[in-house]
Design a protein around this motif. Structure first.
Motif, mmCIF file in Angstrom:
data_model
loop_
_atom_site.group_PDB
_atom_site.id
_atom_site.type_symbol
_atom_site.label_atom_id
_atom_site.label_comp_id
_atom_site.label_asym_id
_atom_site.label_seq_id
_atom_site.Cartn_x
_atom_site.Cartn_y
_atom_site.Cartn_z
ATOM 1 N N ILE A 268 38.273 49.356 42.631
ATOM 2 C CA ILE A 268 38.350 48.035 42.005
ATOM 3 C C ILE A 268 39.691 47.858 41.298
ATOM 4 N N ASP A 269 40.199 48.909 40.673
ATOM 5 C CA ASP A 269 41.516 48.830 40.040
ATOM 6 C C ASP A 269 42.601 48.535 41.063
ATOM 7 N N LEU A 270 42.550 49.215 42.212
ATOM 8 C CA LEU A 270 43.532 48.956 43.265
ATOM 9 C C LEU A 270 43.387 47.524 43.768
ATOM 10 N N ALA A 271 42.156 47.057 43.906
ATOM 11 C CA ALA A 271 41.938 45.673 44.326
ATOM 12 C C ALA A 271 42.524 44.702 43.314
ATOM 13 N N ARG A 272 42.366 44.989 42.032
ATOM 14 C CA ARG A 272 42.946 44.126 40.996
ATOM 15 C C ARG A 272 44.462 44.054 41.128
ATOM 16 N N GLU A 273 45.075 45.214 41.336
ATOM 17 C CA GLU A 273 46.541 45.223 41.460
ATOM 18 C C GLU A 273 46.991 44.436 42.681
ATOM 19 N N LEU A 274 46.265 44.552 43.793
ATOM 20 C CA LEU A 274 46.619 43.788 44.993
ATOM 21 C C LEU A 274 46.397 42.292 44.774
ATOM 22 N N LEU A 275 45.343 41.931 44.046
ATOM 23 C CA LEU A 275 45.102 40.527 43.729
ATOM 24 C C LEU A 275 46.199 39.962 42.834
ATOM 25 N N GLU A 276 46.692 40.794 41.932
ATOM 26 C CA GLU A 276 47.748 40.360 41.018
ATOM 27 C C GLU A 276 49.096 40.215 41.714
ATOM 28 N N ARG A 277 49.376 41.101 42.673
ATOM 29 C CA ARG A 277 50.746 41.219 43.173
ATOM 30 C C ARG A 277 50.935 40.904 44.650
ATOM 31 N N SER A 278 49.879 40.571 45.355
ATOM 32 C CA SER A 278 50.029 40.285 46.782
ATOM 33 C C SER A 278 49.291 39.006 47.139
ATOM 34 N N ARG A 280 47.461 38.961 50.005
ATOM 35 C CA ARG A 280 46.499 39.402 51.000
ATOM 36 C C ARG A 280 45.142 38.761 50.730
ATOM 37 N N SER A 281 44.385 38.496 51.798
ATOM 38 C CA SER A 281 43.083 37.857 51.661
ATOM 39 C C SER A 281 42.084 38.817 51.037
ATOM 40 N N ILE A 282 40.955 38.277 50.575
ATOM 41 C CA ILE A 282 39.899 39.097 49.988
ATOM 42 C C ILE A 282 39.400 40.117 51.011
ATOM 43 N N GLU A 283 39.237 39.691 52.267
ATOM 44 C CA GLU A 283 38.769 40.608 53.313
ATOM 45 C C GLU A 283 39.774 41.724 53.554
ATOM 46 N N GLN A 284 41.068 41.387 53.580
ATOM 47 C CA GLN A 284 42.098 42.403 53.791
ATOM 48 C C GLN A 284 42.118 43.407 52.645
ATOM 49 N N ILE A 285 42.009 42.902 51.431
ATOM 50 C CA ILE A 285 42.020 43.785 50.264
ATOM 51 C C ILE A 285 40.797 44.686 50.279
ATOM 52 N N ALA A 286 39.636 44.139 50.638
ATOM 53 C CA ALA A 286 38.417 44.955 50.715
ATOM 54 C C ALA A 286 38.610 46.124 51.669
ATOM 55 N N GLY A 294 34.569 41.709 52.360
ATOM 56 C CA GLY A 294 34.759 40.895 51.175
ATOM 57 C C GLY A 294 33.496 40.785 50.347
ATOM 58 N N THR A 295 32.353 40.785 51.011
ATOM 59 C CA THR A 295 31.073 40.723 50.293
ATOM 60 C C THR A 295 30.887 41.936 49.395
ATOM 61 N N ASN A 296 31.191 43.126 49.926
ATOM 62 C CA ASN A 296 31.102 44.339 49.106
ATOM 63 C C ASN A 296 32.054 44.277 47.922
ATOM 64 N N GLU A 311 38.474 34.316 41.133
ATOM 65 C CA GLU A 311 38.703 33.885 39.756
ATOM 66 C C GLU A 311 39.728 34.788 39.071
ATOM 67 N N TYR A 312 39.642 36.074 39.347
ATOM 68 C CA TYR A 312 40.605 37.012 38.768
ATOM 69 C C TYR A 312 42.020 36.683 39.242
ATOM 70 N N ARG A 313 42.192 36.442 40.537
ATOM 71 C CA ARG A 313 43.514 36.117 41.083
ATOM 72 C C ARG A 313 44.067 34.844 40.455
ATOM 73 N N ARG A 314 43.220 33.832 40.266
ATOM 74 C CA ARG A 314 43.697 32.573 39.698
ATOM 75 C C ARG A 314 44.260 32.775 38.300
ATOM 76 N N THR A 315 43.693 33.718 37.550
ATOM 77 C CA THR A 315 44.194 33.994 36.214
ATOM 78 C C THR A 315 45.663 34.410 36.224
ATOM 79 N N PHE A 316 46.056 35.135 37.281
ATOM 80 C CA PHE A 316 47.417 35.657 37.347
ATOM 81 C C PHE A 316 48.368 34.763 38.130
ATOM 82 N N THR A 317 47.879 33.639 38.642
ATOM 83 C CA THR A 317 48.758 32.708 39.348
ATOM 84 C C THR A 317 48.930 31.400 38.597
ATOM 85 N N GLN A 318 48.171 31.211 37.507
ATOM 86 C CA GLN A 318 48.319 29.998 36.726
ATOM 87 C C GLN A 318 49.698 29.974 36.065
ATOM 88 N N GLY A 319 50.343 28.853 36.149
ATOM 89 C CA GLY A 319 51.625 28.679 35.491
ATOM 90 C C GLY A 319 52.803 29.202 36.265
#
Length: 320
Positions: A268-278, A280-286, A294-296, A311-319
């Motif tokens: 999950i930590d690695l997924a968070r970092e990929l969501l923050e910095r890439s 890539r789609s949810i399925e690709q990150i999964a 992506g469901t898992n 929702e997590y990704r949107r937090t890091f792309t706002q602004g």
């Protein structure tokens, strides 16, 4: 949810009489102003000038208690003889006023005694250095003292155990404020473990032979580079060259998590970092982090973080 402030977060490090040098230095170094860290640090005391510290060191602080009115986060490092008397009333009042304005108060080690003197820990969980946990409970019986953890986050008030766990607390705050990527970057700069569970025990109840400890650390590092691959208890134990039963028992003592809990949180930590910095789609990150679909990813993300990957990704792309 983590959020990035539109201005640098203001960090005050409150140096009390008898302050322990490592406790003072940890937040000052972790949050020191640099391009990659949107924080501004001021070291203060009950009043500007010389503060006699513990362990043969003294501190010359440039700021007095007005720094607490300026700060968004106040760190209270540990100090000598915390069970003998409370900090000056002016310090207690300044901490209370800062908290009332929405400032977070974070105590390192025996700094918990100063925080408890405000009454803000009454009815809440807190920790301190194991050597002083009984004294804290005796002096402040309304505080729910837990001596078996590295740190406790009660939202606006946070406490940590001995000095080294102050690093864990600071990295925890970074993760909440700015995300996993920034926290991991700071951990690498400090040559520290990127994340230790707040629920991990302060000390192992019995001695673990050093070669086994090194082997387990090597296995964790090995696993971090293979999160996209199948990682079972058997696979991890085989790498550590011990039985699955021994590996599981010692792993919990060492990290506070079962091996599979640790692997899931690492994924999950690695997924968070990929969501923050890439992008890539949810399925690709999964797939990248070994969760398959992506469901898992969404299921485990919600269970651990209480939110969704989107929702997590949107937090890091706002602004941006």
């Amino acid at each position: 949810m983590p959020s990035v402030s539109p201005r640098p977060q203001r960090v005050a490090v409150l140096v009390l009489e008898g302050a322990k040098p490592l406790d003072v230095g940890i937040p000052a170094q972790v949050f020191t102003t640099r391009a990659s860290m949107p924080y501004e640090v001021r070291v203060c005391g009950a009043e500007p000038g010389l503060v006699a510290g513990g362990d043969g060191l003294s501190y010359h602080v440039a700021h007095g208690l007005e720094a607490l009115a300026w700060a968004d986060i106040v760190f209270i490092p540990g100090y000598r003889f915390p069970d003998r008397e409370d900090p000056p009333r002016s310090v207690v009042d300044a901490l209370l006023a800062a908290h009332a304005r929405g400032t977070r108060l974070a105590a390192i080690s025996t700094g918990a005694f100063a925080l408890a003197a405000t009454g803000l820990l009454d009815g809440k969980r807190a920790t301190t250095h194991w050597h002083y946990s009984r004294a804290l409970a005796a002096k402040h019986p309304r505080v729910q003292v837990d001596e078996n953890v590295l740190f406790v986050d009660e939202g606006s008030v946070l406490t940590s155990a001995g000095a080294a766990s102050g690093i864990d607390l600071c990295l925890h705050i970074l993760r909440k404020d700015l995300g996993v990527a920034v926290s991991n970057h700071a951990a690498r700069r400090l040559v520290a473990a990127p994340y230790r569970s707040g629920g991990q025990a302060q000390y192992v109840p019995r001695s673990v032979p050093e070669p086994l400890g090194e082997r387990f650390a090597a296995t964790r590092e090995w696993a971090l580079h293979r999160l996209g691959e199948p990682l079972t208890l058997t696979v991890l134990a085989r790498h550590a060259a011990v039985s699955p039963r021994t590996f599981s028992r010692r792993f919990v003592e060492d990290t506070g998590y079962t091996p599979m809990q640790w692997v899931m949180r690492a994924r999950i930590d690695l997924a968070r970092e990929l969501l923050e910095r890439s992008e890539r789609s949810i399925e690709q990150i999964a797939a990248d982090v070994g969760l398959g679909t992506g469901t898992n990813l969404r299921t485990h993300f919600q269970q651990i973080l209480g939110t969704t990957p989107s929702e997590y990704r949107r937090t890091f792309t706002q602004g941006e």
